[in-house]
Design an enzyme around this catalytic site. Structure first.
Site, PDB file in Angstrom:
ATOM      1  N   ASP A 176       2.338 -80.445 -21.929  1.00 11.41           N
ATOM      2  CA  ASP A 176       1.365 -79.513 -22.505  1.00 11.41           C
ATOM      3  C   ASP A 176       2.079 -78.620 -23.518  1.00 11.41           C
ATOM      4  O   ASP A 176       3.297 -78.470 -23.486  1.00 11.41           O
ATOM      5  CB  ASP A 176       0.698 -78.651 -21.429  1.00 11.41           C
ATOM      6  CG  ASP A 176      -0.708 -78.201 -21.854  1.00 11.41           C
ATOM      7  OD1 ASP A 176      -1.695 -78.765 -21.333  1.00 11.41           O
ATOM      8  OD2 ASP A 176      -0.816 -77.311 -22.728  1.00 11.41           O
TER       9      ASP A 176
ATOM     10  N   VAL B 193       1.586 -82.278 -29.196  1.00  8.82           N
ATOM     11  CA  VAL B 193       1.344 -83.699 -29.461  1.00  8.82           C
ATOM     12  C   VAL B 193       1.144 -84.003 -30.949  1.00  8.82           C
ATOM     13  O   VAL B 193       1.180 -85.166 -31.354  1.00  8.82           O
ATOM     14  CB  VAL B 193       0.140 -84.248 -28.660  1.00  8.82           C
ATOM     15  CG1 VAL B 193       0.386 -84.164 -27.165  1.00  8.82           C
ATOM     16  CG2 VAL B 193      -1.163 -83.552 -29.061  1.00  8.82           C
TER      17      VAL B 193
ATOM     18  N   ASN C 264      -4.558 -87.205 -23.622  1.00  9.83           N
ATOM     19  CA  ASN C 264      -5.705 -86.399 -23.179  1.00  9.83           C
ATOM     20  C   ASN C 264      -5.785 -85.037 -23.863  1.00  9.83           C
ATOM     21  O   ASN C 264      -6.858 -84.442 -23.915  1.00  9.83           O
ATOM     22  CB  ASN C 264      -5.612 -86.245 -21.654  1.00  9.83           C
ATOM     23  CG  ASN C 264      -6.594 -85.246 -21.120  1.00  9.83           C
ATOM     24  OD1 ASN C 264      -7.780 -85.530 -20.986  1.00  9.83           O
ATOM     25  ND2 ASN C 264      -6.109 -84.038 -20.826  1.00  9.83           N
TER      26      ASN C 264
ATOM     27  N   TYR D  55     -14.163 -82.525 -35.178  1.00 11.83           N
ATOM     28  CA  TYR D  55     -13.990 -83.079 -33.823  1.00 11.83           C
ATOM     29  C   TYR D  55     -14.644 -84.461 -33.731  1.00 11.83           C
ATOM     30  O   TYR D  55     -14.073 -85.398 -33.164  1.00 11.83           O
ATOM     31  CB  TYR D  55     -14.603 -82.104 -32.820  1.00 11.83           C
ATOM     32  CG  TYR D  55     -14.367 -82.418 -31.359  1.00 11.83           C
ATOM     33  CD1 TYR D  55     -13.290 -81.857 -30.673  1.00 11.83           C
ATOM     34  CD2 TYR D  55     -15.236 -83.242 -30.646  1.00 11.83           C
ATOM     35  CE1 TYR D  55     -13.086 -82.122 -29.322  1.00 11.83           C
ATOM     36  CE2 TYR D  55     -15.044 -83.507 -29.299  1.00 11.83           C
ATOM     37  CZ  TYR D  55     -13.976 -82.937 -28.644  1.00 11.83           C
ATOM     38  OH  TYR D  55     -13.782 -83.205 -27.302  1.00 11.83           O
TER      39      TYR D  55
ATOM     40  N   LYS E 216     -12.624 -87.873 -32.892  1.00  7.91           N
ATOM     41  CA  LYS E 216     -12.899 -88.662 -31.691  1.00  7.91           C
ATOM     42  C   LYS E 216     -13.414 -90.066 -32.042  1.00  7.91           C
ATOM     43  O   LYS E 216     -13.133 -91.021 -31.322  1.00  7.91           O
ATOM     44  CB  LYS E 216     -13.871 -87.918 -30.771  1.00  7.91           C
ATOM     45  CG  LYS E 216     -13.284 -86.630 -30.167  1.00  7.91           C
ATOM     46  CD  LYS E 216     -12.062 -86.883 -29.285  1.00  7.91           C
ATOM     47  CE  LYS E 216     -11.624 -85.627 -28.539  1.00  7.91           C
ATOM     48  NZ  LYS E 216     -10.457 -85.859 -27.656  1.00  7.91           N
TER      49      LYS E 216
END
Ligand code: NAD
Length: 254
Positions: A36, A63, A89, A155, A159
């Site tokens: 994280d 990430v 994730n 977003y 996605k």
């Protein structure tokens, strides 16, 4: 489902879906690298699970950073000697911002975390999986990876990109033992709207009524998502490759 003798890496592990997934995987015997960007809650989770007997290590990483992604994959191999499961994730939200209101900064931030992040990790993990003879990737996409009206523009684009990334990897590497699948959560009770993205009263004011009106019956728990991700990651799903699985209580079916 058993993950004995398997090593899994989970990003976005300190909160929400990622946290529930880490708990599920260690309970079922996996050794886990929990990743994280926020250190304190991550290390608290790692300490708590270690105390319960889990085999787990924490790695603070962004990430969206190529060097951080290298470091997190190196943590898996240097600590546990291998990697079997990669769960991309980590994600941030854009608070329903429609195209004409999206600043370039917001666009780049959301794409960097939500799309570059999974791409960078997959690119780094695939050669490792090929060397080992296989591996399993599960990406957390979204209802917004399936339709245009479930989030803001950045977003939604990110996605949809995660869905494409998933299918492309499944196509190119399936015959060489790598499976790549994605879950598409609907509305999940987590901190995503307030934790790390672009929190603002105006944004949250837009999101919450929208979710309440759109989600079919109720929001899901993070554990319900963790169960679906764990299944796709597991050997029980050995012939499932390239699947894009809505985990949304029927929202996408409507
Ligand atoms: N909650 C929902 O309703 C919902 C719906 C659809 C999809 N999703 C997706 O589920 C995933 C998990 O989200 P959640 O709902 O559990 O949210 P969350 O905010 O509870 O957890 C996300 C975690 O990702 C971490 N993170 C954020 N940016 C990062 C970065 N650059 N590098 C590393 N870690 C980073 C955060 O610190 C946080 O711990 C996300 O990809 C999100 O887009 C969530």
């Amino acid at each position: 489902m058993s993950f004995e003798q398997q090593v899994a890496l989970v990003t976005g592990a300190a909160s929400g879906i990622g946290r529930a997934l880490v708990q599920r995987l260690v309970t079922e015997g996996a050794a886990v690298v929990a990743v994280d960007i926020v250190e304190a809650p991550l290390q608290a989770l790692v300490a708590e699970l270690r105390e319960q007997g889990a085999t787990i290590t924490g790695c603070t990483a962004n990430v969206a950073s190529e060097s951080d992604v290298d470091a997190m994959l190196n943590t898996a191999t240097s600590t546990f000697g291998r990697l079997d499961i990669l769960c991309n994730n980590a994600g941030i939200m854009d608070l329903m911002t429609p195209a004409a209101e999206v600043s370039l900064d917001l666009w780049e931030r959301v794409l960097a975390v939500n799309l570059n992040g999974p791409f960078l990790a997959c690119r780094r993990a695939i050669p490792l999986f090929l060397e080992q003879g296989g591996g399993s990737i599960v990406n957390t996409a979204s209802e917004a990876g399936l339709r245009g009206g479930a989030a803001g523009t950045a977003y939604t684009v990110a996605k949809h990109g995660v869905v494409g990334l998933t299918r492309s990897i499944a196509f190119h590497y399936g015959e060489r033992g790598i499976r790549c699948n994605a879950v598409c959560p609907g509305a999940v009770a987590t901190a995503i709207g307030i934790g790390n993205g672009v929190p603002s009263e105006a944004g949250l004011g837009r999101v919450m009524p929208f979710l309440k009106a759109s989600a079919p019956s109720r929001v899901s728990t993070p554990e319900e998502l963790a169960a679906a991700i764990a299944f796709l990651a597991s050997k029980d799903a050995s012939f499932i490759n390239g699947a894009i699985l809505p985990v949304d209580g029927g929202w996408f079916a409507a």
